[in-house]
Design a protein around this motif. Sequence first.
Motif, PDB file in Angstrom:
ATOM      1  N   ALA A 170      -9.386  13.389  -3.427  1.00 38.25           N
ATOM      2  CA  ALA A 170      -9.723  13.367  -4.850  1.00 38.25           C
ATOM      3  C   ALA A 170      -8.509  13.629  -5.735  1.00 38.25           C
ATOM      4  CB  ALA A 170     -10.803  14.409  -5.141  1.00 38.25           C
ATOM      5  N   GLU A 171      -7.442  14.195  -5.183  1.00 39.22           N
ATOM      6  CA  GLU A 171      -6.294  14.567  -5.996  1.00 39.22           C
ATOM      7  C   GLU A 171      -5.151  13.559  -5.933  1.00 39.22           C
ATOM      8  OE1 GLU A 171      -5.076  18.512  -5.093  1.00 39.22           O
ATOM      9  OE2 GLU A 171      -7.114  19.312  -5.125  1.00 39.22           O
ATOM     10  N   GLY A 172      -5.299  12.508  -5.158  1.00 40.13           N
ATOM     11  CA  GLY A 172      -4.213  11.540  -5.068  1.00 40.13           C
ATOM     12  C   GLY A 172      -4.616  10.327  -4.258  1.00 40.13           C
ATOM     13  N   GLU A 173      -4.111   9.190  -4.685  1.00 42.03           N
ATOM     14  CA  GLU A 173      -4.441   7.955  -3.993  1.00 42.03           C
ATOM     15  C   GLU A 173      -3.519   7.772  -2.786  1.00 42.03           C
ATOM     16  OE1 GLU A 173      -6.947   5.993  -4.593  1.00 42.03           O
ATOM     17  OE2 GLU A 173      -7.606   7.196  -6.293  1.00 42.03           O
ATOM     18  N   MET A 174      -4.056   7.208  -1.730  1.00 38.71           N
ATOM     19  CA  MET A 174      -3.275   6.872  -0.549  1.00 38.71           C
ATOM     20  C   MET A 174      -2.890   5.410  -0.627  1.00 38.71           C
ATOM     21  SD  MET A 174      -5.634   8.780   2.268  1.00 38.71           S
ATOM     22  CE  MET A 174      -7.097   8.089   1.500  1.00 38.71           C
ATOM     23  N   GLU A 175      -1.653   5.116  -0.274  1.00 38.40           N
ATOM     24  CA  GLU A 175      -1.193   3.735  -0.282  1.00 38.40           C
ATOM     25  C   GLU A 175      -1.504   3.111   1.074  1.00 38.40           C
ATOM     26  OE1 GLU A 175       2.901   3.655  -1.350  1.00 38.40           O
ATOM     27  OE2 GLU A 175       2.581   4.595  -3.301  1.00 38.40           O
ATOM     28  N   LEU A 217      -1.545   2.706   9.928  1.00 33.80           N
ATOM     29  CA  LEU A 217      -0.114   2.744  10.199  1.00 33.80           C
ATOM     30  C   LEU A 217       0.645   1.863   9.213  1.00 33.80           C
ATOM     31  CD1 LEU A 217      -0.446   2.142  14.027  1.00 33.80           C
ATOM     32  CD2 LEU A 217      -0.105   4.350  12.950  1.00 33.80           C
ATOM     33  N   PRO A 218       1.670   2.399   8.560  1.00 38.49           N
ATOM     34  CA  PRO A 218       2.537   1.537   7.743  1.00 38.49           C
ATOM     35  C   PRO A 218       3.192   0.480   8.626  1.00 38.49           C
ATOM     36  CG  PRO A 218       2.935   3.873   7.292  1.00 38.49           C
ATOM     37  CD  PRO A 218       2.070   3.809   8.506  1.00 38.49           C
ATOM     38  N   SER A 219       3.628  -0.609   8.026  1.00 37.06           N
ATOM     39  CA  SER A 219       4.218  -1.706   8.797  1.00 37.06           C
ATOM     40  C   SER A 219       5.429  -1.250   9.592  1.00 37.06           C
ATOM     41  CB  SER A 219       4.608  -2.856   7.860  1.00 37.06           C
ATOM     42  OG  SER A 219       5.515  -2.406   6.857  1.00 37.06           O
ATOM     43  N   THR A 220       6.207  -0.310   9.052  1.00 37.28           N
ATOM     44  CA  THR A 220       7.387   0.176   9.771  1.00 37.28           C
ATOM     45  C   THR A 220       6.996   0.907  11.054  1.00 37.28           C
ATOM     46  OG1 THR A 220       7.341   2.137   8.335  1.00 37.28           O
ATOM     47  CG2 THR A 220       8.848   0.361   7.727  1.00 37.28           C
ATOM     48  N   THR A 221       5.921   1.696  10.992  1.00 38.92           N
ATOM     49  CA  THR A 221       5.449   2.407  12.178  1.00 38.92           C
ATOM     50  C   THR A 221       4.893   1.443  13.211  1.00 38.92           C
ATOM     51  OG1 THR A 221       4.887   4.355  10.834  1.00 38.92           O
ATOM     52  CG2 THR A 221       3.895   4.200  13.020  1.00 38.92           C
ATOM     53  N   ALA A 222       4.064   0.498  12.763  1.00 34.95           N
ATOM     54  CA  ALA A 222       3.467  -0.469  13.679  1.00 34.95           C
ATOM     55  C   ALA A 222       4.545  -1.322  14.347  1.00 34.95           C
ATOM     56  CB  ALA A 222       2.473  -1.356  12.931  1.00 34.95           C
ATOM     57  N   VAL A 272      -9.335  13.732   6.171  1.00 34.99           N
ATOM     58  CA  VAL A 272      -8.215  12.791   6.170  1.00 34.99           C
ATOM     59  C   VAL A 272      -6.904  13.573   6.243  1.00 34.99           C
ATOM     60  CG1 VAL A 272      -7.041  10.958   4.893  1.00 34.99           C
ATOM     61  CG2 VAL A 272      -9.542  11.103   4.850  1.00 34.99           C
ATOM     62  N   TYR A 273      -6.023  13.133   7.122  1.00 37.84           N
ATOM     63  CA  TYR A 273      -4.748  13.822   7.315  1.00 37.84           C
ATOM     64  C   TYR A 273      -3.585  12.867   7.078  1.00 37.84           C
ATOM     65  CZ  TYR A 273      -7.509  17.451   9.635  1.00 37.84           C
ATOM     66  OH  TYR A 273      -8.420  18.429   9.916  1.00 37.84           O
ATOM     67  N   ARG A 274      -2.572  13.387   6.431  1.00 34.99           N
ATOM     68  CA  ARG A 274      -1.302  12.669   6.290  1.00 34.99           C
ATOM     69  C   ARG A 274      -0.381  13.163   7.399  1.00 34.99           C
ATOM     70  NH1 ARG A 274       3.751  13.476   3.952  1.00 34.99           N
ATOM     71  NH2 ARG A 274       4.651  11.699   2.829  1.00 34.99           N
ATOM     72  N   ILE A 275       0.079  12.235   8.245  1.00 36.06           N
ATOM     73  CA  ILE A 275       0.950  12.581   9.369  1.00 36.06           C
ATOM     74  C   ILE A 275       2.356  12.112   9.040  1.00 36.06           C
ATOM     75  CG2 ILE A 275       1.395  12.198  11.825  1.00 36.06           C
ATOM     76  CD1 ILE A 275      -1.619  11.662  12.137  1.00 36.06           C
ATOM     77  N   SER A 276       3.331  13.006   9.163  1.00 28.82           N
ATOM     78  CA  SER A 276       4.695  12.643   8.792  1.00 28.82           C
ATOM     79  C   SER A 276       5.699  13.466   9.584  1.00 28.82           C
ATOM     80  CB  SER A 276       4.918  12.871   7.290  1.00 28.82           C
ATOM     81  OG  SER A 276       4.720  14.238   6.961  1.00 28.82           O
ATOM     82  N   GLU A 277       6.958  13.061   9.512  1.00 32.23           N
ATOM     83  CA  GLU A 277       8.034  13.851  10.077  1.00 32.23           C
ATOM     84  C   GLU A 277       8.312  15.022   9.139  1.00 32.23           C
ATOM     85  OE1 GLU A 277      11.377  11.328  10.683  1.00 32.23           O
ATOM     86  OE2 GLU A 277      10.337   9.998  12.094  1.00 32.23           O
ATOM     87  N   PRO A 278       8.727  16.165   9.669  1.00 36.85           N
ATOM     88  CA  PRO A 278       8.975  17.332   8.821  1.00 36.85           C
ATOM     89  C   PRO A 278       9.957  17.004   7.693  1.00 36.85           C
ATOM     90  CG  PRO A 278       9.026  17.954  11.132  1.00 36.85           C
ATOM     91  CD  PRO A 278       8.950  16.456  11.100  1.00 36.85           C
ATOM     92  N   SER A 307       9.699  14.812   5.370  1.00 35.06           N
ATOM     93  CA  SER A 307       9.700  13.419   4.926  1.00 35.06           C
ATOM     94  C   SER A 307       8.584  13.170   3.921  1.00 35.06           C
ATOM     95  CB  SER A 307       9.535  12.481   6.121  1.00 35.06           C
ATOM     96  OG  SER A 307       9.393  11.138   5.692  1.00 35.06           O
ATOM     97  N   ASN A 308       8.896  12.358   2.914  1.00 35.83           N
ATOM     98  CA  ASN A 308       7.885  11.975   1.931  1.00 35.83           C
ATOM     99  C   ASN A 308       7.191  10.674   2.311  1.00 35.83           C
ATOM    100  OD1 ASN A 308       8.385  14.174   0.188  1.00 35.83           O
ATOM    101  ND2 ASN A 308      10.158  13.122  -0.697  1.00 35.83           N
ATOM    102  N   THR A 309       7.658  10.054   3.393  1.00 40.57           N
ATOM    103  CA  THR A 309       7.072   8.799   3.855  1.00 40.57           C
ATOM    104  C   THR A 309       6.120   9.070   5.011  1.00 40.57           C
ATOM    105  OG1 THR A 309       9.086   7.600   3.259  1.00 40.57           O
ATOM    106  CG2 THR A 309       7.551   6.503   4.758  1.00 40.57           C
TER     107      THR A 309
END
Length: 236
Positions: free
Chosen positions: A33-38, A61-66, A119-125, A127-129
């Motif tokens: 509710a506080e932010g849109e996911m791309e 998965l973003p295209s770079t990850t896939a 819903v979870y955002r998974i990222s490298e420590p 990283s904003n991506t």
Amino acid sequence: MKTTTVLEGAAVDALIALLPAAVELESTLWPVAEGEMELAGMTTLAVDYLGAISAELSIALPSTTADAIREAGGSSAVFVGDVLRPALEAAAQTLGSGVMGEVVDTNTLTIFTDAGAAVYRISEPGSNTPFAWFAVQVKDSAQPSSRAMSDVSARKLGRIHDVEMALSVVIGRTRMTVANLLALEPGDVVDLDRSAGAAADILLNGRLIAHGEVVVVDQEYAVRVTKILDAAEAVG
């Protein structure tokens, strides 16, 4: 905001432990509710888990990850879902005993905006991506009572008599790396996790329902059912 549970937190922890990443990943519960996911243009995989606690799991998965996963597999034709299945299985198994269905590539993203999903955002420590987005929605696991089941009439059941379902027979399984899979050639022998003569598993839409033995009928393979499992055995 969705409040995470111990089950959902354990699921994402098990998932990220097996994701193919160069560094250790971390997860953050995402307040939808506080932010849109791309999520546009992402590779989205989904799978159902049926057991004492049933759930739907999805990873975007973003295209770079896939692309990185396919590159690690040595071919752009590698199905990302096959590579990530062990990680999704580990996440699902934190919910308890059950059967996981087929990992499918889907364009459905509604679970990521569903108020009932974690819903979870998974990222490298640092990283904003995002490396990936992961959603798990635990379904109502309450089982209908015997009386409620008896109230279902034959007329109502007749509505689904013509519905086709996939019946499959599994004689054994194994796990191997993508590199070993791509190196297979005609004549190679793949060891399975089952001894000769052991009962085969009979699955209906991915759910274990019976055991049987493989036989030959008119020069074609068939399966003779030796045991029908009850509900407790099927998810145990």
